[in-house]
Each structure stands twice: as C-alpha cells, then as structure tokens.
Design a protein around this motif. Sequence first.
Motif, mmCIF file in Angstrom:
data_model
loop_
_atom_site.group_PDB
_atom_site.id
_atom_site.type_symbol
_atom_site.label_atom_id
_atom_site.label_comp_id
_atom_site.label_asym_id
_atom_site.label_seq_id
_atom_site.Cartn_x
_atom_site.Cartn_y
_atom_site.Cartn_z
ATOM 1 N N HIS A 107 0.863 -1.178 0.000
ATOM 2 C CA HIS A 107 0.000 0.000 0.000
ATOM 3 C C HIS A 107 0.902 1.231 0.000
ATOM 4 O O HIS A 107 1.004 1.949 0.968
ATOM 5 C CB HIS A 107 -0.848 -0.106 1.275
ATOM 6 C CG HIS A 107 -1.695 1.067 1.576
ATOM 7 N ND1 HIS A 107 -2.803 1.381 0.847
ATOM 8 C CD2 HIS A 107 -1.607 1.998 2.552
ATOM 9 C CE1 HIS A 107 -3.366 2.461 1.365
ATOM 10 N NE2 HIS A 107 -2.654 2.861 2.395
ATOM 11 N N THR A 140 6.513 -10.086 1.874
ATOM 12 C CA THR A 140 7.439 -8.948 1.747
ATOM 13 C C THR A 140 8.819 -9.444 1.317
ATOM 14 O O THR A 140 9.145 -10.621 1.478
ATOM 15 C CB THR A 140 7.584 -8.176 3.074
ATOM 16 O OG1 THR A 140 8.105 -9.053 4.064
ATOM 17 C CG2 THR A 140 6.272 -7.596 3.532
ATOM 18 N N ASN B 144 1.603 1.435 7.624
ATOM 19 C CA ASN B 144 0.696 0.636 6.803
ATOM 20 C C ASN B 144 1.247 0.319 5.424
ATOM 21 O O ASN B 144 0.823 -0.640 4.792
ATOM 22 C CB ASN B 144 -0.640 1.370 6.647
ATOM 23 C CG ASN B 144 -1.363 1.477 7.963
ATOM 24 O OD1 ASN B 144 -2.033 0.560 8.396
ATOM 25 N ND2 ASN B 144 -1.185 2.606 8.635
ATOM 26 N N ALA B 145 2.172 1.148 4.966
ATOM 27 C CA ALA B 145 2.705 0.948 3.611
ATOM 28 C C ALA B 145 3.817 -0.081 3.628
ATOM 29 O O ALA B 145 4.466 -0.290 4.647
ATOM 30 C CB ALA B 145 3.229 2.265 3.054
ATOM 31 N N GLY B 146 4.033 -0.731 2.473
ATOM 32 C CA GLY B 146 5.018 -1.804 2.385
ATOM 33 C C GLY B 146 6.459 -1.330 2.272
ATOM 34 O O GLY B 146 7.347 -2.138 2.058
ATOM 35 N N VAL B 147 6.715 -0.036 2.377
ATOM 36 C CA VAL B 147 8.086 0.446 2.233
ATOM 37 C C VAL B 147 8.746 0.584 3.593
ATOM 38 O O VAL B 147 8.076 0.761 4.608
ATOM 39 C CB VAL B 147 8.138 1.814 1.517
ATOM 40 C CG1 VAL B 147 7.871 1.655 0.051
ATOM 41 C CG2 VAL B 147 7.193 2.799 2.157
ATOM 42 N N LYS B 154 10.914 -3.979 6.980
ATOM 43 C CA LYS B 154 10.147 -4.832 6.073
ATOM 44 C C LYS B 154 9.515 -5.972 6.858
ATOM 45 O O LYS B 154 10.177 -6.621 7.662
ATOM 46 C CB LYS B 154 11.075 -5.397 4.987
ATOM 47 C CG LYS B 154 11.363 -4.424 3.864
ATOM 48 C CD LYS B 154 10.195 -4.365 2.910
ATOM 49 C CE LYS B 154 10.377 -3.309 1.851
ATOM 50 N NZ LYS B 154 11.294 -3.708 0.800
ATOM 51 N N GLY B 155 8.250 -6.205 6.650
ATOM 52 C CA GLY B 155 7.574 -7.308 7.318
ATOM 53 C C GLY B 155 7.102 -6.988 8.732
ATOM 54 O O GLY B 155 6.564 -7.853 9.412
ATOM 55 N N ASN B 159 -0.377 -6.408 8.980
ATOM 56 C CA ASN B 159 -0.709 -7.496 8.062
ATOM 57 C C ASN B 159 0.416 -7.830 7.080
ATOM 58 O O ASN B 159 0.196 -7.963 5.881
ATOM 59 C CB ASN B 159 -1.976 -7.144 7.286
ATOM 60 C CG ASN B 159 -3.001 -8.268 7.373
ATOM 61 O OD1 ASN B 159 -2.704 -9.334 7.928
ATOM 62 N ND2 ASN B 159 -4.189 -8.049 6.838
ATOM 63 N N GLU B 160 1.631 -7.927 7.572
ATOM 64 C CA GLU B 160 2.761 -8.275 6.702
ATOM 65 C C GLU B 160 3.470 -9.507 7.219
ATOM 66 O O GLU B 160 3.629 -9.688 8.433
ATOM 67 C CB GLU B 160 3.785 -7.117 6.676
ATOM 68 C CG GLU B 160 3.433 -6.013 5.723
ATOM 69 C CD GLU B 160 4.513 -4.952 5.646
ATOM 70 O OE1 GLU B 160 5.548 -5.102 6.318
ATOM 71 O OE2 GLU B 160 4.300 -3.975 4.919
ATOM 72 N N GLU B 161 3.909 -10.372 6.279
ATOM 73 C CA GLU B 161 4.729 -11.517 6.651
ATOM 74 C C GLU B 161 6.177 -11.092 6.759
ATOM 75 O O GLU B 161 6.564 -10.072 6.211
ATOM 76 C CB GLU B 161 4.608 -12.617 5.590
ATOM 77 C CG GLU B 161 3.318 -13.379 5.652
ATOM 78 C CD GLU B 161 3.129 -14.261 4.420
ATOM 79 O OE1 GLU B 161 4.045 -14.310 3.578
ATOM 80 O OE2 GLU B 161 2.065 -14.882 4.311
ATOM 81 N N PRO B 163 10.062 -10.896 5.794
ATOM 82 C CA PRO B 163 10.630 -10.911 4.432
ATOM 83 C C PRO B 163 11.042 -12.313 4.000
ATOM 84 O O PRO B 163 11.485 -13.113 4.820
ATOM 85 C CB PRO B 163 11.855 -10.004 4.559
ATOM 86 C CG PRO B 163 11.569 -9.138 5.717
ATOM 87 C CD PRO B 163 10.728 -9.926 6.658
ATOM 88 N N VAL B 164 10.870 -12.583 2.742
ATOM 89 C CA VAL B 164 11.155 -13.895 2.178
ATOM 90 C C VAL B 164 12.634 -14.226 2.307
ATOM 91 O O VAL B 164 13.486 -13.400 2.023
ATOM 92 C CB VAL B 164 10.737 -13.904 0.683
ATOM 93 C CG1 VAL B 164 11.289 -15.126 -0.023
ATOM 94 C CG2 VAL B 164 9.237 -13.833 0.555
ATOM 95 N N LEU B 166 15.444 -15.955 0.695
ATOM 96 C CA LEU B 166 15.680 -16.443 -0.667
ATOM 97 C C LEU B 166 16.446 -17.760 -0.693
ATOM 98 O O LEU B 166 16.448 -18.465 -1.687
ATOM 99 C CB LEU B 166 16.434 -15.394 -1.478
ATOM 100 C CG LEU B 166 15.704 -14.067 -1.653
ATOM 101 C CD1 LEU B 166 16.567 -13.095 -2.399
ATOM 102 C CD2 LEU B 166 14.400 -14.278 -2.379
ATOM 103 N N GLU B 168 15.879 -20.244 1.231
ATOM 104 C CA GLU B 168 15.035 -21.353 1.674
ATOM 105 C C GLU B 168 14.653 -22.241 0.495
ATOM 106 O O GLU B 168 14.278 -21.746 -0.566
ATOM 107 C CB GLU B 168 13.773 -20.778 2.309
ATOM 108 C CG GLU B 168 12.888 -21.796 2.970
ATOM 109 C CD GLU B 168 11.522 -21.196 3.285
ATOM 110 O OE1 GLU B 168 11.168 -21.181 4.454
ATOM 111 O OE2 GLU B 168 10.855 -20.739 2.357
ATOM 112 N N LEU B 170 12.540 -25.085 0.859
ATOM 113 C CA LEU B 170 11.287 -25.829 1.040
ATOM 114 C C LEU B 170 10.210 -25.333 0.083
ATOM 115 O O LEU B 170 10.102 -24.137 -0.160
ATOM 116 C CB LEU B 170 10.808 -25.648 2.482
ATOM 117 C CG LEU B 170 11.663 -26.330 3.549
ATOM 118 C CD1 LEU B 170 11.188 -25.947 4.931
ATOM 119 C CD2 LEU B 170 11.612 -27.842 3.373
ATOM 120 N N PRO B 171 9.430 -26.235 -0.441
ATOM 121 C CA PRO B 171 8.387 -25.812 -1.369
ATOM 122 C C PRO B 171 7.255 -25.056 -0.668
ATOM 123 O O PRO B 171 7.100 -25.170 0.511
ATOM 124 C CB PRO B 171 7.873 -27.119 -1.955
ATOM 125 C CG PRO B 171 8.234 -28.156 -0.981
ATOM 126 C CD PRO B 171 9.468 -27.702 -0.282
#
Lengths: 909, 171
Positions: A107, A140, B144-147, B154-155, B159-161, B163-164, B166, B168, B170-171
């Motif tokens: 957002h 994210t 609230n923003a993703g930045v 980050k994360g 409502n954010e997970e 950060p990924v 990379l 990892e 596992l499927p």
Amino acid sequence: MSLEVNMVKIRIDGKYFEAKPEKNLLETCLSIGIDIPHFCFHPALGSVGACRLCAVKKFRDKDDTKGRIVMSCMEPVTEGLMISVEDPEVKAFRTSVLESLMTNHPHDCPVCDEGGECHLQDMTVMTGHNYRRYDFPKRTYNNQELGPFINHEMNRCIQCYRCVRFYRDYAGGKDLNVFASRNHVYFGRHEDGTLENEFSGNLVEVCPTGVFTDKTLKKHFTRKWDLTNAPSVCVHCSVGCNTIVSERYGSIRRIMSRYNGAVNGYFICDRGRFGYEFLNDEKRIKSVQIRSKKADSLQIIENEQLFTSLNNSELNSKKIVGIGSPRASLESNFALMSLVGKENFYHGISEREYSLTKTISGFFQHSGALIASLKQIEKADAILVLGEDLTNTAPMIALAIRQAARNVPNQEAKKKGIQLWNDAPVRELAQDSKSPVFIATLFKDSLDDVAEVTFHSSSEDIANLGFDIVSGLNNITTDSKTGKKDHQELAGKIAQILKNAKNPLIISGISSGDKAILHAAINIVTSLESVGSGVMMSMVLPDCNSMGLALLPGKSFQDLFILEESHRIDALIVLENDLYRRADEESVNKLFEKCDRVVVLDQLMNKTTQKADILLPAATFAESEGTIVNNEGRAQRFYKAVGNKTQVQESWRWIGELISNRDNNQTDKWNLLDDITESMAIELPLFSKLRKYSPDADFRMLNMKMPRQTIRYSGRTAINANISVSEAKLPQDPDSPLAFSMEGQNENPPSSMVPFYWTPGWNSVQAMYNYLDELDGRMKGGDPGLRLFEQSTGSKRDSLEYNNQKSEVRKNELKIVPVYQIFGSEELSAVSPSIIERIHEPFVFLNPKDSEFFHLSDEESVILEILNIKLNVKVKIENSIVPGQAGLSVNLPGMPYVDIPGTGKFHKL
Amino acid sequence: MISILRSMWLTFLHVFHKTETVEYPEVKPYLAPRYRGRIVLTRDEEKNERCVACYLCAAACPVDCIALQAAEGENGRRYPEFFRINFSRCIFCGFCEEACPTYAIQLIPDFEMAEYDRQNMVYEKQHLLISGEGKYHGYNFYKNAGVDMGVKGKGEGHNEEKPVDLKELLP
C-alpha cells in the motif's frame, strides 16, 4: 509493406478487421486500438504467457456461442478467427487475475515513483478491480542496492518476468536474475551491487510496476503529470536516439526514450538516460561575462552592454576566426560560418578526427551506399565489426547487433512453423546458435559473446584482415596483406559468409583513429556491392553532430597552429567546444596568445571558457531548438523543455544578434529557427529539405499550439506565487508549434513532435502503442528524421588505397591505442553525478607479457609518457590486448588530450 | 394608512424577539469540525510530518493553487521540501483533503484569513504545518505501507509476513 503480406480477416466482438498473420492476437488488438490488459507481453520481447491477464474468448465458428478463454498473447492470428474481448465472463476472468496479482501489492503508491505512470495502476483501472477483498498478511521482500542508476523496491513486484527477459535475453546482461521458487520468486542480483549492463536504465520503462525506478529522478522527484516535456534527441553519442526531456521548476528532471521505429525503438542506453544531470550542474554558464583587460577576471554584465563593449571592427575584420563544434547544432555551426565567412570557419576537431570524418561523410554523400539505420542493423544476417568498440562508442548499435544475431536462428524457427513472437520456443530452438557476427577489435568488448569469431589484435592486423577480406571477395588469393595463414583463412571464411548473406552489414568507425581500418571497411562494402550483395554499412562517429559538422565547409582547426608567429587574430569565436579536449595544451595556449579577443559560447565552465574575454551562455539541447545529424545522416530536430527567460539562449541566436549588430541592422538576422533553416537551405543545397521535414513554427492543431504539459499539470497558480502572487505571462516559444502550456490538442501530433505519451486509460509508457501504426512498426505519419543521403545503385566507385603502414615502435616502447568508455569518455555526461560514480580512474590495458616485461603489476599506478605528455594511470592486465600494444583510456575527466594511436613508454612511480 | 400602522406594529414587536445577529468578532460563531476553512498540514503521533509529498493534493486541486517539491530525508523518508498554497486562489473545495492518502492535509474551521496585501495570502510550509494530528488521530502512513523508510522494517507493518528468505528451499 502491407502489399507484400497476406492479410487475414478476423472478427472481434462482431466487427471485422484485417490483420497480419505473423502477429499475435494481442499485438493485433493493441495495434487496432482495442485495449486488452496485459503485463508480460512487450512488443520488443515477444510473448511468454506468464501473467494470464490478456485473456479473450475465442469461438470455434459462428454457431459457437459459448466459446473458450484463451490468452491473446499466445494466440496466432488466423483467417476467420472469432474472438470477444468484451464478453462478461472473460472480463470477470481478467478482473480476478488482476485481483490475485494484487494480493501482495504493498500500500505505497503515494511514495512510489511509478505512481501516475504505472502500468499496474492502468491495468487495475482497466480491468475494474477496485475493492480489496483479500485481508491476509502480504508477502514482503528485502531490497537491494543496485548502484547509482536504479532503485529497487521488490515488494511491488507482480512476477511478470519482463525485467529478466529484457536484461538477460534482450540486452545480454548477466547480473540480474530470478531467484527462489513458487510465490517467493525474487528479481535481483546475487548480491547487492551495481547493475553492470549498459542498458539497465530501460528497466525503469520495462517494469510495469515500481520495482525498478530511476534513482536520479528520485532525488528531485516529480510526477509525470507535472512535467513539462519536449521531444528531444540524445546528444551523448552519434547514434541520435530520440528522447523525451522533462522539466519542472526550471530544472531538468529526467530523460525517457522516445519511440522512433527507424532509430532507437523503445530503448536508450544508460549514458543517454542518466547523462542529463549536467544540465542542472553548478558549472553551467548562466550569464554574459566579460573582461576588459586580459588580466582582469570575468564580470557579469547585461545583454545590452555586450553589444556596446564588442568592438565592431573586430567582427568586421578579415582576421576573424570561428571554431565550430561537433556537439553544437547544425544551425549554430552554420550561424558561426555565416558570421566569420567560409574561409575563416574551422571545425573544432583534431586533425586525425577531421580527416577520418571527412572520409566517411564524403563516402556517404557520393557513394549511394545503403547506410543502415538501427532498425536495419537489427535485420542484418551477417555482420562484420571492424575496429570499433561498439558497446562504449555507440551502445545502441551494440544492442541492435545483439538482436541481429538472432536472425538466422529465427529463420530456422520460421521454417519449423514457430511464430517469432512466441519467445520461449524460439529461444529454446535457437539454443546457442547465432547469425554470423564477426568482431575484430583491439581488445575485448562486452558484445563479444554474440560473435561467432572474435579477432583481438593490433590495428595493423585488423586493417590487414579487412584488406584480405576484400581480396577474398574479389577472388584474389595471391595478395595477402596479413601474411599469416590463420588470418588469411579467417578472412576467406568471413568473405565467403558475407558474400552468401542477403543483407550483410559492415560496421566500423573512427574511434580506433586508424585510417587503414576505415579504408578496409569501405573497400569491403564496395567489393560486396560489386558482386551484387545488398550490403549495408554503418560508421560510428564520436559526437552527436559530427556528421552535421562534416557536411559544412571548413578546415581542421589544427591548421591554425601552423600560422606563423607574427600572424595575429583579431577575434576568435569558439562555439560550444573545449579546445583542450581537441588538441594538446601547448598548441591551444599558443593559439589563444595570438588572439586579441576571444569570444566563447558554451554551456559548462571548462578550460577554454577560462580563456574567454567574452563568455556567452549557450543553451543546451534542453533549452534550445535545433537540428543534429546522426551517424547515418539522419537530421533530427530537438525542442526546448525549459521556457524560463534567462540570459541563456541558443548559440545561433547569439551569433545572429552579433551579425545584426555588426551590420547595424535594426532587426535580427534570424528571428526564428525557421529563418535560419531557410538561410541554410539557400546556401547549402544538401539541407534544402530540412525546412519541410518538421512542421513550421506556425503549424497549429485545432488553431492552437500543441501542449508540452499534460492536462493534469498542477500548481500553475502557486509555482511562482512566492515571488509574486500576480501570475506572470507563460513562457513563449516562437520557434516551434509547441507551447509551454497544458492547453491544446495532444492527440496524434506529428511524429517528430511527440512531447509525451498519454492517451485515455494509458498513463504509463505503454501509451506509446497508440502513437504507432502497428506495434514495433512505424510511428503514425512515418518515423521522424530526414535522411540526407539517398541510396542509389549503379554508382561506380574506385576502392580506396591500401595505406596500412606498420608504425615504428622502439624497444621499451609500446603502441598506445585509445580505449573509449561509455561512462566518462563523453564530455557532457561525465559531469553528471550518477555517471561519475561509474567512471573509472584513467587506466592502461596491458597484456600480461608486456606487464612482465615492464615489471608492472595489476592495479599499479604508473606514469605513461606519450609525445612528452605524462599521464598518471593505473595498469589493468588485459589478456585480450596483443603484446606490444597498450590501450589507454581517453577523454576521461581530468585527462589531458593525447594524440593517439601513437607510441608511449612507462616510468615507474 | 392601516398597512403603515401594521408594519410599524410588527417592527415594534421585534424588540421582544431573540436577536439573530452574532456580535462578530467579539462573539465567534460555532463551526462544525468538518467546516472547510484554512488548510493545515498535520503531524503523526510521533510529531513527524505526515505529508509524503505524493503530489495528489496538487493534482486534485481544481484551481492549481498547491505547489510542492518532494525531497528525501533520513532512510529515504519522503517529505515536502517546500509546500506552497496560494490562498488567494483557493476555493476551499476540500478536494486536497479527500485526495490525501496520509491525512496530512486537512481543512479546519477557521476562515479568518483576510489580508490587506494579496501577497500575504501565499502560505509556505512553515505557515501551514501545525504540531498536532488535526481531525484524524492515530494514523501513520509508513506503518501501513510496504516500504521501509525508517518507521518500521520490512515485514513489521500491519498485516505483513516476514521478508522472504531467498535461500530457503522448502516448497
């Protein structure tokens, strides 16, 4: 064109259209003007069917009412094809695809630089997805630092794969890739670091979201709707890519590529995109400055004072000299020539550059050879590059060759019945097979990976190889110039392949500074023509208007150095030229000493402007209108984006005022740009068509000038309110039919004057589709630019003499050849802060054998002496350069002029 | 004659009516909080500027009386380098407030802006920026923003997970 192609009839939502069968359905619909939402398809990259957004309904026949959903980008156009774009079921399908693509989108549009020109925003509106139902955590990513050009914000990604397909498949980059799996895929580098490819800036336009954005724009961010734009032409090399230059609050904010089907297509290189920052540099000359005595310092004065202080006898004198410039517009050079007279007009380039450029321009003018545009380069089926490091001297030609390398495998795909837009199977079939590309250069080039054979050798060997190819083409086997068997065999092979190809292409240029190489390249073209081949040629020149300058009469300014001591020059006028970059310091100093008055017109302070007695602020391409001629002889006009009235004005206008003042005319010699093009057409017949190629200043659409600003341009009543709350009159532009306003008709402007792309529903760069006849084809109304040289067949030519002389190199010395750099070797872009971060220190390429001989190690600082000029350089061990030859980086900021190729020796520090 | 007397009588009766006139400026009228008066720029609960210089107010303004320039502070946080409203042009339509994605720009119940010199109607950021949150409390765009612009990592947002990772597999 359309006559050759069998058109087929298709039905879209009950209406019948003619379509080309070699295009896919999505391209066809977009060309017609039917908006189908899409992400992963790009006309230059083809289709892969990754995003699933461009769904349409396909019907079996007239009786089929149910139909089935297909992806339009993967659907060939066939006779009688019946589809529906507006079917409610397929519309709902597209909306749901977009909704799922948006589930993880952050957002953050308010702080996203793509906002307002975002393909994703456009598609969201187009599909009608307007309410977020998904209320679960968002995925994210961490971002990467990608260097001075590109900003990375990975959360915004929608996994369309356009970036890697452009970067790796199209531009040949290695350091951007896709990582991880499933819904975790990540587009970036293996670790933080600068994106190395020379075309990385195009990611900004290729990415449909804000993952990759322009870092230089970020520093002074402005939304697309607030920019004042102008169609322009890149001034940082001789290719002449079309650009859009954008201004806000009096400073230039960014450069974007402007589509030209014959020249750069959709893309430009990083030097062109990020080199603009010099326009806002503090070294800019913004006022008229004068010194009354040689010892005084420069004083700022008003325009009126200038003409009282300029002694008219000086301008009337016979001993007046004007030095033109290959980076000034045709009009400015012509104006200077008119002021000083043809006999006193000198081209401000070195003797070597002068003679080589003259050879090329002379050949182009009189031979009738087919000079390839960038688009034609992409169509060549065999290519020979002779002695030109294209990635660094003309990057877009290198990119075009990369596409041409796919032509032969593409023919194979066609034979197998695979359509060329179907990107994945075409590449799968091609594997590593390529069209024959032969690259003969002094050292490695990042284009080498597309070459069938690379030939890194000395300049003599390269020229000899060229002459051997000529012998091979003429079936003369006895007269080998190389004298080496393997070279001769290679020459024979190349000759054979060039002869068999339908459209072979010979590329050379003058950066190697070697006349023999140039003659060899020209002779190959001549020989191929004589055997009836459709050979094309392309020659790379150093500056944006090198060709334009070469077409004007004049002498090399080094002729001035041989004037005898007693000869005085009353007034020397230097036009947009730093003479210290063109000749050695001592000679230039001597020249200035001979002059009583030095008038310099320039844009940035440099060593030459410091010698000026009168310094006039010349407008850059962003503040003026004019014409430049690119390396293929295409005259292209650029328009100003900055309208604020300052002392800065076009060089031709300054000179026009000087002429009127000298002749005591009440009116200016040239009031408008059209007046000077008229004068030019009368005096030089070659430019007679120039007047008609682009609309006159009094051209109007719906009785109005065309707007430079979008309809949503904001802040008109507040921008200058801090100075005065009463709104000032808008800046005027009498020279062109463009206005500094948002009012007027911006639909379908003439193709040479598209200030920005916008059509209803399309705020992103994809709006450009609506300015084209067909995707990847011509612009509506024809591609802009006027070719000055006509192709003609049957003109008989003699081949040029073999003049290859082995230069004498003494022991303990090396032959020094020039190494051009994409970042740094060009004068103006090298001032831009983002480019400066990519500029290397002055260096010298050295073969390991030579480094052993001279006891030098990698990265060691050493003094290189060439013709009594001592340079502090860093050694770079380079395997691709032959022993006995060293490559010296040239024209980097702070480096003095050295006349190379020549010989040089090392001194240890 | 009768009508004149009737009029005089009716006028006389008004002496006993409740007065409608408000003694402005001694007495201030009541204005609803949503009254569209003077424009202010507000701060979030941490007293940082709410404006992220997104240019949406300027784009929404029908009289084009807002001009600003975005700049970047620490951690890339966006803020307006200058923010100018020409109130001599403003029509108090409130579109800027509606367009604002961060509740930064707000119209408040204050209309006392008369000036003798029109130039004084030009408000710069220092004139517009107030120290509080204005009408809307508790909203911070960057949470609230993703930045990641220095407010949350980050994360870590709403409502954010995380950060990924990379690496990892596992499927």
